[in-house]
Scaffold this active site. Structure first.
Site, PDB file in Angstrom:
ATOM      1  CB  CYS A   2     -54.776 -65.327  24.590  1.00 30.90           C
ATOM      2  SG  CYS A   2     -55.454 -64.704  26.125  1.00 30.90           S
ATOM      3  NE  ARG A  27     -54.171 -63.540  18.740  1.00 35.10           N
ATOM      4  CZ  ARG A  27     -55.202 -63.175  17.967  1.00 35.10           C
ATOM      5  NH1 ARG A  27     -54.963 -62.659  16.799  1.00 35.10           N
ATOM      6  NH2 ARG A  27     -56.435 -63.280  18.384  1.00 35.10           N
ATOM      7  CD1 TRP A  74     -53.382 -57.943  26.479  1.00 37.61           C
ATOM      8  CD2 TRP A  74     -55.441 -58.252  27.254  1.00 37.61           C
ATOM      9  NE1 TRP A  74     -53.892 -56.724  26.828  1.00 37.61           N
ATOM     10  CE2 TRP A  74     -55.156 -56.883  27.306  1.00 37.61           C
ATOM     11  CE3 TRP A  74     -56.697 -58.689  27.701  1.00 37.61           C
ATOM     12  CZ2 TRP A  74     -56.070 -55.929  27.787  1.00 37.61           C
ATOM     13  CZ3 TRP A  74     -57.593 -57.738  28.184  1.00 37.61           C
ATOM     14  CH2 TRP A  74     -57.273 -56.383  28.217  1.00 37.61           C
ATOM     15  CG  ASN A 100     -58.109 -65.632  22.083  1.00 37.57           C
ATOM     16  OD1 ASN A 100     -58.281 -64.730  22.902  1.00 37.57           O
ATOM     17  ND2 ASN A 100     -58.135 -65.433  20.775  1.00 37.57           N
ATOM     18  N   GLY A 101     -60.384 -65.998  24.855  1.00 36.98           N
ATOM     19  CA  GLY A 101     -61.790 -65.592  24.933  1.00 36.98           C
ATOM     20  C   GLY A 101     -62.211 -65.439  26.380  1.00 36.98           C
ATOM     21  CD  GLU A 483     -54.601 -43.063  15.068  1.00 38.73           C
ATOM     22  OE1 GLU A 483     -53.707 -43.921  14.965  1.00 38.73           O
ATOM     23  OE2 GLU A 483     -55.645 -43.237  15.742  1.00 38.73           O
ATOM     24  CE  LYS A 487     -51.413 -45.294  17.208  1.00 43.08           C
ATOM     25  NZ  LYS A 487     -52.655 -45.561  16.582  1.00 43.08           N
ATOM     26  CD  GLU A 490     -52.610 -47.258  20.614  1.00 42.44           C
ATOM     27  OE1 GLU A 490     -52.566 -46.570  19.585  1.00 42.44           O
ATOM     28  OE2 GLU A 490     -52.677 -48.494  20.617  1.00 42.44           O
ATOM     29  CG  HIS A 506     -66.653 -24.415  23.740  1.00 46.64           C
ATOM     30  ND1 HIS A 506     -67.485 -23.318  23.858  1.00 46.64           N
ATOM     31  CD2 HIS A 506     -66.293 -24.463  22.430  1.00 46.64           C
ATOM     32  CE1 HIS A 506     -67.638 -22.746  22.669  1.00 46.64           C
ATOM     33  NE2 HIS A 506     -66.922 -23.412  21.789  1.00 46.64           N
ATOM     34  CE  LYS A 605     -51.985 -54.322  14.985  1.00 47.54           C
ATOM     35  NZ  LYS A 605     -51.762 -52.902  14.898  1.00 47.54           N
TER      36      LYS A 605
HETATM   37  C1  AGP Z   1     -54.613 -48.690  17.724  1.00 47.82           C
HETATM   38  O1  AGP Z   1     -53.295 -48.341  17.715  1.00 47.82           O
HETATM   39  C2  AGP Z   1     -54.954 -49.745  18.664  1.00 47.82           C
HETATM   40  N1  AGP Z   1     -54.191 -50.898  18.490  1.00 47.82           N
HETATM   41  C3  AGP Z   1     -56.435 -50.026  18.765  1.00 47.82           C
HETATM   42  O2  AGP Z   1     -57.089 -48.848  19.110  1.00 47.82           O
HETATM   43  C4  AGP Z   1     -57.073 -50.582  17.484  1.00 47.82           C
HETATM   44  O3  AGP Z   1     -57.158 -49.599  16.516  1.00 47.82           O
HETATM   45  C5  AGP Z   1     -58.475 -51.092  17.816  1.00 47.82           C
HETATM   46  O4  AGP Z   1     -58.355 -52.120  18.758  1.00 47.82           O
HETATM   47  C6  AGP Z   1     -59.203 -51.586  16.569  1.00 47.82           C
HETATM   48  O5  AGP Z   1     -58.529 -52.657  16.013  1.00 47.82           O
HETATM   49  P1  AGP Z   1     -58.955 -53.197  14.565  1.00 47.82           P
HETATM   50  O6  AGP Z   1     -58.720 -52.118  13.576  1.00 47.82           O
HETATM   51  O7  AGP Z   1     -58.078 -54.391  14.369  1.00 47.82           O
HETATM   52  O8  AGP Z   1     -60.408 -53.569  14.666  1.00 47.82           O
END
Ligand code: AGP
Length: 610
Positions: A2, A27, A74, A100-101, A483, A487, A490, A506, A605
């Site tokens: 959060c 966040r 969040w 937050n937590g 990756e 993307k 996500e 496989h 994020k």
């Molecule tokens: C990637 O697009 C995501 N936002 C997520 O997988 C991110 O890479 C992951 O949470 C790690 O975050 P960080 O690099 O801030 O530790």
């Protein structure tokens, strides 16, 4: 995950809190709320949905007061709705808290408090803490003492801020596991999860460490440990360019950050290339270079996109420095009792520097006496402060939840570290100079690829209605396939998988038919012939082939349904180029599907909880 913000001073708090929350929305963005104290009363307004909806309602109803707290959520405990949104208040309606937590022992405490007559209004873990504070406040009538006593009973992680209508000159914040930065202004103080939320008001900040609490009155600030021992803190001056956290005319932060990469890749190399000696210099790890160079083993650990960068780092270090490297998901590493010792160097990678699993991996590795290096983007973040040595990406704030420019900067920084270590071991200066020259022209090559974004947009339009995608690559481009798939998942919510191309036979090959787009990273490198055979296997099953290929490769055009060309470069540097078209493909498909690209559902994020 959060975002929290707090203010005490002479100005109206709610406009400051709302602006701060907008900067923290990346966040968590499923619900939000604000609370202030005015004329001895606690005011509160919260709702599900985005900050601008909250702002519209607050503008209509007004929320006076020069003391206040704000939160963007969040959800972890209790679904995202107006009841479960923060702030939470106690039974008396005098105390408000944002968090937050995760409070791990909340259900035990909740039962005890309910037995004492407390009435709970939400399903959240957080509400337990405000009732606990209420319980102690009843006893001693001092907010600071009540918060301290309550926190000593809490198990779990928190970044909190608390206000009380009986104490209109007091703002309290505390941290254990979740980031808290304090802003020191002119007769005013700020609290936030991230400097971005308060940078327009002050550049003088101090960071709370775990088990620390700060009490702010209008004219002074006192920081102590949760168990009441004084703490000396350094006030740091952070240079923060606000323009960098604006969209700069782009529709989305993600597109802006993709388009920024020629500059951010250049910035991650700025002042770090030593042309005449064909090497690199990295001030932040200079003092620990020996431990890295003579390590018996290197262990890279991270999460998500950063983990993909770590995989590429493994290939680089093993090929050029000849030290055995392992790559671990931080969330697995921290619980599997890893074998570490003085001769093992652990390198963690984290854009935010706050990812809970990666931070815990740092602490576990240090507990086991390994040297721990960090590669981070956010200056002053927890991981950056807790590691023995490190390298900043200098990629600037990354707001889009889907990481893009941080990835290419992470791979660039890993290539600089590899070059530095290789030149200290077996690499010749001429080979080093060749690599330096190639690194220098990479930003230009990225620009070239970005100029073709319209062609990629057209390809995206053809596949935006697909429900599944497969991404395949070999060697350095296997992690790029992972990756690229991440993307797309996500931001477009399409199911996508990345695989080493040879693995396709496989199992995944069973998925292929004329409805399955398969993205191949098929650049002209040591595994080119092999990848062409894999393309043939997909074509034989009518799969649609989208190929990322090297300029001048006319042959592949005869094998693929769509070909996206990139300029040639050294094999170990290709991931910095091959990922760009995949970022754009995912972006345009998501836009075509009407997805909220910058704030994709269910994501945040920085994952600051387990
Ligand atoms: C990637 O697009 C995501 N936002 C997520 O997988 C991110 O890479 C992951 O949470 C790690 O975050 P960080 O690099 O801030 O530790």
């Amino acid at each position: 995950m959060c975002g929290i913000v707090g203010y005490i001073g002479n100005r109206e708090a709610s406009p400051i809190l709302l602006e701060g929350l907008k900067r923290l929305e990346y966040r968590g963005y499923d619900s939000a709320g604000v609370s202030t104290v005015a004329t001895g009363k606690l005011l509160m307004h919260k709702r599900s949905g985005k900050i601008n909806e909250l702002e519209r309602e607050l503008t209509m109803r007004g929320m006076p007061g020069t003391l206040g707290i704000g939160h963007t959520r969040w959800a972890t405990h209790g679904e995202p709705n107006s009841e479960n949104a923060h702030p939470h208040d106690d039974c008396t309606g005098k105390i408000a808290l944002i968090h937050n937590g995760i409070i791990e022992n909340y259900s035990v405490l909740k039962k005890e408090l309910q037995a004492k007559g407390h009435h709970f209004k939400t399903q959240t873990d957080t509400e337990t803490l405000v009732h606990l504070i209420e319980e102690f406040y009843k006893e001693n009538g001092l907010l600071e003492k009540a918060v301290r006593k309550a926190l000593l009973l809490i198990k779990g992680t928190y970044g909190i801020a608390v206000i009380c209508s009986d104490e209109p000159d007091t703002l309290i914040t505390a941290r254990n596991g979740s980031p808290i930065v304090l802003g020191i202004g002119n007769h005013e103080y700020f609290v936030a999860s991230d400097v971005a939320a308060i940078a327009e008001h002050t550049c003088n900040v101090t960071y709370l460490d775990d088990n620390e609490m700060a009490v702010m009155h209008r004219e002074n600030l006192v920081i102590k440990t949760i168990d009441d021992r004084p703490v000396e803190k350094r006030v740091e001056h952070v240079a923060f360019d606000l323009e960098k956290i604006e969209k700069g005319g782009y529709h989305h932060f993600m597109l802006k950050e993709i388009m920024e990469q020629p500059q951010t890749i250049f910035d991650s190399m700025r002042g770090r290339l030593v042309e005449e000696e064909g090497t690199a210099k990295l001030g932040g790890i200079q003092h620990e270079l020996e431990s890295l160079l003579y390590a018996r083993r290197v262990l890279l650990s991270a999460c998500g996109t950063s983990w993909h960068a770590a995989l590429i780092g493994e290939y680089m270090i093993e090929e050029y420095v000849r030290i055995p490297v392992e790559v671990e998901y931080a969330s697995e590493f921290r619980y599997r009792d890893p074998i570490l010792d003085r001769d093992t160097v652990v390198i963690v990678i984290s854009q935010s520097g706050e990812t809970a699993d990666t931070l815990a991996a740092v602490r576990e590795a240090k507990r086991k006496r390994a040297k721990v290096f960090g590669i981070c983007n956010v200056v002053g973040s927890s991981i950056a402060r807790e590691t023995d040595a490190g390298i900043y990406l200098h990629a600037g704030p990354e707001i889009g939840v889907a990481s893009t420019k941080a990835f290419t900067s992470q791979v660039t920084v890993l290539s600089l570290m590899t070059l530095l270590l290789a030149r200290m071991s077996s690499m010749s200066s001429s080979r080093g100079r060749e690599i330096v020259q190639e690194l220098k022209i990479l930003p230009e090559k990225v620009k070239q690829i970005l100029n073709a974004h319209k062609d990629i947009e057209q390809i995206a339009a053809k596949y935006a209605n697909k429900q599944n995608f497969l991404y395949l690559g070999r060697g350095y481009n296997f992690p790029v396939a992972l990756e690229g798939a991440l993307k797309l998942k996500e931001i477009s919510y399409i199911h996508a998988e990345g695989y080493p191309a040879a693995e396709m036979k496989h199992g995944p090959i069973a998925l292929i038919d004329d409805n399955m787009p398969v993205v191949f990273i098929a650049t002209k490198d040591s595994s080119y012939e092999k990848i062409i055979s894999n393309i043939e296997e997909v074509r034989a099953r009518k799969g649609k082939v989208i190929a990322i290929a090297t300029e001048g490769d006319d042959f592949i055009k005869t094998k693929a349904d769509h070909t996206i060309y990139i300029p040639p470069t050294l094999e170990f540097l290709t991931p910095i180029l091959t990922i760009i078209p995949l970022q754009l493909l995912a972006y345009y498909i998501a836009v075509k599907r009407g997805c909220d690209v910058d704030q994709p559902r269910n994501l945040a994020k920085s994952v600051t909880v387990e």
